[in-house]
Design a protein around this motif. Structure first.
Motif, PDB file in Angstrom:
ATOM      1  N   ARG B  25       0.932  -0.833  -0.104  1.00 13.57           N
ATOM      2  CA  ARG B  25      -0.493   0.073  -0.241  1.00 13.57           C
ATOM      3  C   ARG B  25       0.937   1.612   0.441  1.00 13.57           C
ATOM      4  NH1 ARG B  25      -2.865  -0.428   4.750  1.00 13.57           N
ATOM      5  NH2 ARG B  25      -2.823  -2.302   5.604  1.00 13.57           N
ATOM      6  N   LEU B  65       6.562 -17.720 -11.643  1.00 11.38           N
ATOM      7  CA  LEU B  65       5.750 -18.008 -11.398  1.00 11.38           C
ATOM      8  C   LEU B  65       5.040 -17.315 -10.421  1.00 11.38           C
ATOM      9  CD1 LEU B  65       6.086 -22.066 -10.927  1.00 11.38           C
ATOM     10  CD2 LEU B  65       4.589 -20.972 -12.257  1.00 11.38           C
ATOM     11  N   ARG B  96       9.229 -25.159 -18.219  1.00 14.35           N
ATOM     12  CA  ARG B  96       8.348 -25.408 -17.345  1.00 14.35           C
ATOM     13  C   ARG B  96       7.788 -27.259 -17.151  1.00 14.35           C
ATOM     14  NH1 ARG B  96       3.909 -21.521 -16.393  1.00 14.35           N
ATOM     15  NH2 ARG B  96       4.038 -19.792 -15.804  1.00 14.35           N
ATOM     16  N   PHE B 102      10.178 -29.192 -10.979  1.00 16.36           N
ATOM     17  CA  PHE B 102       9.914 -27.799 -10.021  1.00 16.36           C
ATOM     18  C   PHE B 102       9.044 -29.285  -8.855  1.00 16.36           C
ATOM     19  CE2 PHE B 102       9.838 -23.038 -10.203  1.00 16.36           C
ATOM     20  CZ  PHE B 102      10.598 -23.514  -8.395  1.00 16.36           C
ATOM     21  N   PHE B 104       7.015 -28.642  -4.432  1.00 17.78           N
ATOM     22  CA  PHE B 104       7.468 -27.375  -3.330  1.00 17.78           C
ATOM     23  C   PHE B 104       7.838 -27.502  -2.367  1.00 17.78           C
ATOM     24  CE2 PHE B 104       5.535 -26.432  -8.225  1.00 17.78           C
ATOM     25  CZ  PHE B 104       5.638 -24.812  -8.012  1.00 17.78           C
ATOM     26  N   ASP B 106       4.944 -27.307   0.412  1.00 19.53           N
ATOM     27  CA  ASP B 106       3.418 -28.404   0.703  1.00 19.53           C
ATOM     28  C   ASP B 106       3.294 -29.704  -0.192  1.00 19.53           C
ATOM     29  OD1 ASP B 106       2.051 -29.642   2.639  1.00 19.53           O
ATOM     30  OD2 ASP B 106       1.219 -27.235   2.932  1.00 19.53           O
ATOM     31  N   THR B 109      -0.882 -29.492  -0.646  1.00 18.05           N
ATOM     32  CA  THR B 109      -1.506 -28.666  -1.268  1.00 18.05           C
ATOM     33  C   THR B 109      -1.142 -28.623  -2.901  1.00 18.05           C
ATOM     34  OG1 THR B 109      -0.259 -26.287  -0.282  1.00 18.05           O
ATOM     35  CG2 THR B 109      -2.375 -26.957   0.888  1.00 18.05           C
ATOM     36  N   SER B 110       0.426 -28.983  -3.255  1.00 19.17           N
ATOM     37  CA  SER B 110       0.820 -28.715  -3.769  1.00 19.17           C
ATOM     38  C   SER B 110       0.007 -29.961  -5.459  1.00 19.17           C
ATOM     39  CB  SER B 110       2.411 -29.008  -4.241  1.00 19.17           C
ATOM     40  OG  SER B 110       2.503 -28.207  -3.368  1.00 19.17           O
TER      41      SER B 110
END
Lengths: 318, 337, 318
Positions: B25, B65, B96, B102, B104, B106, B109-110
């Motif tokens: 902000r 990403l 990619r 790649f 990740f 977790d 959740t991935s």
């Protein structure tokens, strides 16, 4: 699965009986004497002949206590006997089976139209979040949401006649493949579309921030495939759960749309039955309305595990 | 180790002057400030730093990403002769999952919760190698066997929630390896796992990188975990590389005060017996409130006036060699010695 | 709104920065502020309507019937020469009275039943949840229309009898028949969402780690309730009340449109739209004015509801 559906149906029966009891009580205590209601409309002055009315009451079993009459009504229902209309004397079943296909086909088409239009639009809005496209889609959805069908209907009808004077007036019923159905269908779908566009957009925005979407991109999956396979699937789950709400919006909307466009469906039947205090018909319509909502909620429960394998596991363990 | 002994190591990935900003902000704030990093062919690089130092963002930015509010401001990232940051989207899509895998942080959740893991492993094969679904499934079975998942053929049709955390991370690794990438980027792949499972995953990657001859970038905050895995370590602090050295050299001769602090904070049995654990005082600077000079100066006990006025460059210790450090004090101490 | 268990003093309370954060988030949301502005303007018009309107809503000027909008009559006049602007403002009054009273009753019932269900569990929970299911499984418009249509005559007769017996002028005002029925029937269908929300909040909060932590610290149930459970449940309830007020306004206009809600001559957006539809090709202002204000109110509540949701449930939104 069949057992599950059967048990859900059995659970629905007591709740619908409670609703019917309420409506029946309203008719019994609120609407006044059904016999008088009949003969007030009939030619002659039978309505003012207490002896004859009493005789008819006796034969129709209408002088028995409330609860007794209600139970016999429910037992008749269980045998598929919906009674007779007070205003026309025809069987309620016949009246309903004439009107129901109109509303059902209209409602079903509205649901399909909603899904086909609203889900892609909601998705496009979310994928272009905070751009002009997003604002345009959201703004239109909000506009549709804010116009009740009883305003949108007449406005569009007259608008169409002004723009295309040679088109037949979209009034009346000629089957679901008749061109006159297009306008009522659009009007009926307005509010459900608005609802689903906003739901889909919110759900897509939520899914977009999920890690697995990033994984799909990191795998080099093309963007369109990411949108369809990785985003749309999880989004459908929360959207499908809104089916019950959409059903209520459509049943509500049908009352106005059928009135405005002169369609001989359940909605118009409701209004005329109310003006005539035709309670056997009103009771039957309440039953059907409640059945539809139950059915759509059941459908959601059946679809849910297909959409979300995690829910399927909890279902199995239940 | 092997890469370092080669005469002229070929650079697979070469990142120069990478800066990343976040929109706040109060305006844009720098999170990563002109990072220089490279990975040689066949080498395993460890990137170490505390949470929020920009290590994950640096790697995500290479594959473009980054989340919406975070953007690359400047820099180049040369991968096999092309700049990842400016190449077209279709070229990038081929990199990619094709040339760069790649993994990740977790795995819960991935992985897509509503998709069978077989389909998730098949995706890169279908889109990069144009494989038929049936062939892709055969390859996916091989991959699951490779990452040590028992009865792999049956697991193909499992959903992620039906697997344990360690198994899920193995699936993530299988996805990363699917197209025989030249580079595997593992972003804190063990943080969400139990300690015993962490070691298993480290051993798995150690074994696979030799077997497959690929380069690996392993991001972590746990220096001790990867000591036996990596060839070289880059230590990140507040979005800059403060020290970059072969792993034995780093452990034997940590030169940046921050690296020393990191190494000292690894608990040893003697410390635990003496009931004393070491830590670095203070907190890293917030993005947008970076100090003028060395970002570590406010927490550094050796800081001098020059440290607070100008940013120390990352230069070879003693003028040449693979051990580079960004610290005025360390460089001068060596000269004096 | 009077039933929202939060006073301005609590809002300013320095120790709960939750409310202040929420307020800041709300103020930054331009759409929500627009919605709030629309609602405040309409609420002002509703509250001070009699002092603002240039004409009485019943006063007829038969020389200026169906006049187009002008400075003398901002929105023109209707077929009886009544000032449409004044009638729209009185309609706003009707809409707000109905929305506020209905929501107040529904929230009271819903919070009480939902909290009981959540706290006591067991058979009480099952019965209450069954009642919400039953109520929500009936198409709501249909139920309210049936109630209003059947009870209007008996209630009017009862009021008449009371007036004859007591000569209390209250019972002579037939307008109360409409309002009592609208309040009662709409509250009857509006309470279940509040009950479900409060029950779900109570259940989820009861099982959260920080409540266990508070228990472990030895805090009494009463303190835990006041400090943790109530403040956490209030946020979602405010969001839901804001949406509920909007829905109630739309429903009121729908009933009045069908002629089962507030009846003429009492102005309501719904019956004004219904009147306007008959002649709108000739006098479009008669339809446009009430429809636009109804749309504006719907949009206002929709924006404010979304804004409140984002402000009070920051985790649920992005």
């Amino acid at each position: 699965m069949l057992r599950y559906i059967a048990s859900r149906f059995l659970l629905w029966i007591p709740s619908v009986i409670l609703v019917m009891l309420g409506v029946y009580a309203l008719a019994f205590y609120g609407a006044g004497d059904p016999i008088k209601l009949i003969f007030l409309r009939a030619p002659g002055d039978v309505a003012y002949d207490p002896v004859r009315i009493e005789a008819i009451r006796e034969t129709a079993g209408l002088n028995r206590p409330f609860i007794e009459q209600f139970i016999s009504y429910i037992l008749n229902l269980a045998h598929g006997n919906f009674g007779n209309s007070l205003s026309s004397g025809r069987s309620v079943w016949a009246i309903i089976s004439a009107a129901a296909p109109v509303s059902m086909s209209l409602g079903l088409c509205a649901i399909v139209l909603t899904a086909v239009v609203a889900i892609p639009l909601g998705m496009i809005a979310a994928l272009n979040q905070n751009t002009r496209i997003d604002y345009a889609i959201l703004g239109s959805a909000l506009f549709l949401w804010a116009i009740p069908p009883y305003v949108a209907g007449p406005l569009l009808m007259v608008g169409l006649l002004v723009l295309l004077p040679n088109v037949p007036v979209p009034y009346g019923w000629g089957g679901i493949f008749d061109a006159r159905i297009i306008l009522p269908l659009i009007v009926l779908s307005f509010q459900p579309i608005a609802l689903i566009v906003r739901q889909t957009r919110a759900a897509v925005i939520e899914v977009l921030s999920e890690d697995f979407v990033r994984t799909a991109r990191a795998k080099g999956v093309p963007e369109t495939i990411v949108a369809i396979k990785h985003i749309l699937r999880p989004v459908l789950t929360p959207v499908v759960t809104q089916l019950g709400l959409i059903m209520i919006t459509i049943v509500n909307g049908a009352i106005f749309v059928e009135l405005v466009f002169g369609l001989p469906g359940l909605g118009r039947l409701t209004v005329s039955a109310l003006t005539d205090s035709d309670y056997p018909v009103i009771l039957a319509i309440t039953l059907i309305g409640s059945f539809l909502v139950m059915l759509s909620n059941l459908l959601v429960d059946v679809l849910y595990p297909l959409l979300d394998p995690r829910a399927a596991d909890t279902m199995k363990s239940r | 180790m092997n890469a370092m002994t080669m005469s002229a190591p070929e650079r697979l990935l070469d990142v120069k002057g990478l800066s990343i900003e976040i929109d706040t902000r109060r305006g844009p704030a720098t999170i990563v400030d002109g990072i220089n990093l490279h990975v040689n062919k066949g080498e395993t690089l460890g990137i170490v730093g505390e949470s929020g130092c920009g290590k994950s963002l640096t790697m995500l930015s290479l594959m473009r990403l980054l989340p919406n509010k975070i953007k690359v401001k400047s820099g180049t990232a040369n991968f096999a002769g092309r700049d990842l940051l400016t190449m077209s989207k279709s070229e990038l899509r081929k990199v990619r999952g094709g040339q760069v895998g790649f993994v990740f942080q977790d795995p819960m959740t991935s992985l897509n919760p509503v998709m069978r893991i077989g389909d998730q492993i098949c995706e890169p094969l279908i889109y990069h190698k144009a494989m038929k679904r049936a062939d892709a499934r055969i390859r996916a079975t091989e991959l699951l066997r490779l990452v040590g998942i028992p009865s792999p053929a049956e697991r193909l049709d499992a959903f992620p929630h039906e697997l344990s955390g360690g198994m899920r991370q193995r699936v993530m690794i299988a996805i990363g390896l699917a197209c025989d990438p030249e580079l595997l980027i593992a972003d804190e792949p063990t943080t969400a796992l139990d300690v015993t499972i962490q070691a298993q995953i480290v051993d798995l990657v150690k074994e696979l990188r030799v077997k497959l001859g690929m380069s690996v970038v392993w991001i972590t905050h746990d220096l001790a975990l990867i000591a036996g895995l990596v060839d070289r370590v880059a230590v990140l602090y507040a979005g800059t590389v403060v020290e970059d050295a072969p792993v034995e050299e780093l452990f034997a001769n940590p030169s940046h005060p921050y690296t020393r602090g990191l190494l000292a904070s690894i608990p040893k049995l003697s410390d635990v017996a003496a009931n004393r654990l070491s830590s670095i005082g203070g907190t890293p600077p917030e993005p947008g409130r970076r100090p003028l000079g060395c970002p570590f100066a406010p927490r550094c006990q050796l800081a001098e006036d020059i440290c607070r006025q100008s940013v120390p460059p990352l230069e070879p210790l003693g003028g040449s060699g693979p051990h580079r450090v960004a610290c005025f004090v360390a460089q001068r101490q060596l000269e004096a010695a | 709104m009077a039933t929202i268990p939060m006073t301005p003093a609590e809002l300013d309370e320095p120790k709960t920065s939750l409310w202040r954060d929420a307020w800041y988030r709300l103020v930054r949301n331009k759409l929500a502020i627009f919605g709030l502005f629309v609602i405040i303007v309409l609420a002002f018009a509703a509250a001070f309507g009699p002092y603002l309107t240039p004409y009485d809503f019943l006063s007829q000027d038969l020389d200026a019937r169906n006049a187009a909008p002008s400075w003398a009559h901002l929105f023109g006049t209707d077929d009886l020469g009544r000032d449409v602007f004044s009638r729209v403002i009185y309609g706003t009054r009707t809409a707000f009275v109905v929305a506020i009273v209905v929501t107040a009753i529904a929230v009271t019932i819903g919070v009480a039943l939902g909290a009981m269900a959540g706290f006591f569990g067991g058979w009480l929970d099952r019965i209450i949840m069954w009642l919400t299911d039953v109520t929500m499984s009936v198409p709501n418009l249909l139920l309210v229309v049936v109630i209003n249509a059947s009870l209007k005559a008996p209630l009017a007769a009862w009021m008449e009898a009371q007036y004859m017996a007591t000569l209390n002028p209250f019972f002579r005002e037939t307008i109360w028949v409409d309002f009592i029925l609208v309040f009662g029937s709409m509250a009857l269908i509006s309470w279940p969402p509040y009950a479900r929300l409060v029950r779900a909040q109570v259940l989820s909060i009861r099982s959260r780690p920080y409540i266990t932590a508070a228990r472990a610290l030895g805090l009494t149930t009463r303190i835990i309730l006041m400090r943790y459970v109530v403040p956490n449940a209030v946020g979602p309830l405010i969001v839901s009340v804001s949406a509920g007020l909007g829905t109630a306004m739309v429903l009121e206009s729908a009933f009045s449109f069908l002629g089962v809600g507030v009846n003429p001559p009492t102005p309501s957006w719904g019956n004004m739209i219904s009147d306007g539809l008959r002649v709108w090709q000739h006098y479009p202002h008669l339809l446009a004015a009430p429809a636009a204000v109804l749309g504006l109110a719907t949009v206002g509540f929709s924006f404010l509801g979304d804004g409140l949701n984002d402000a009070l449930n920051p985790r649920g939104s992005k």
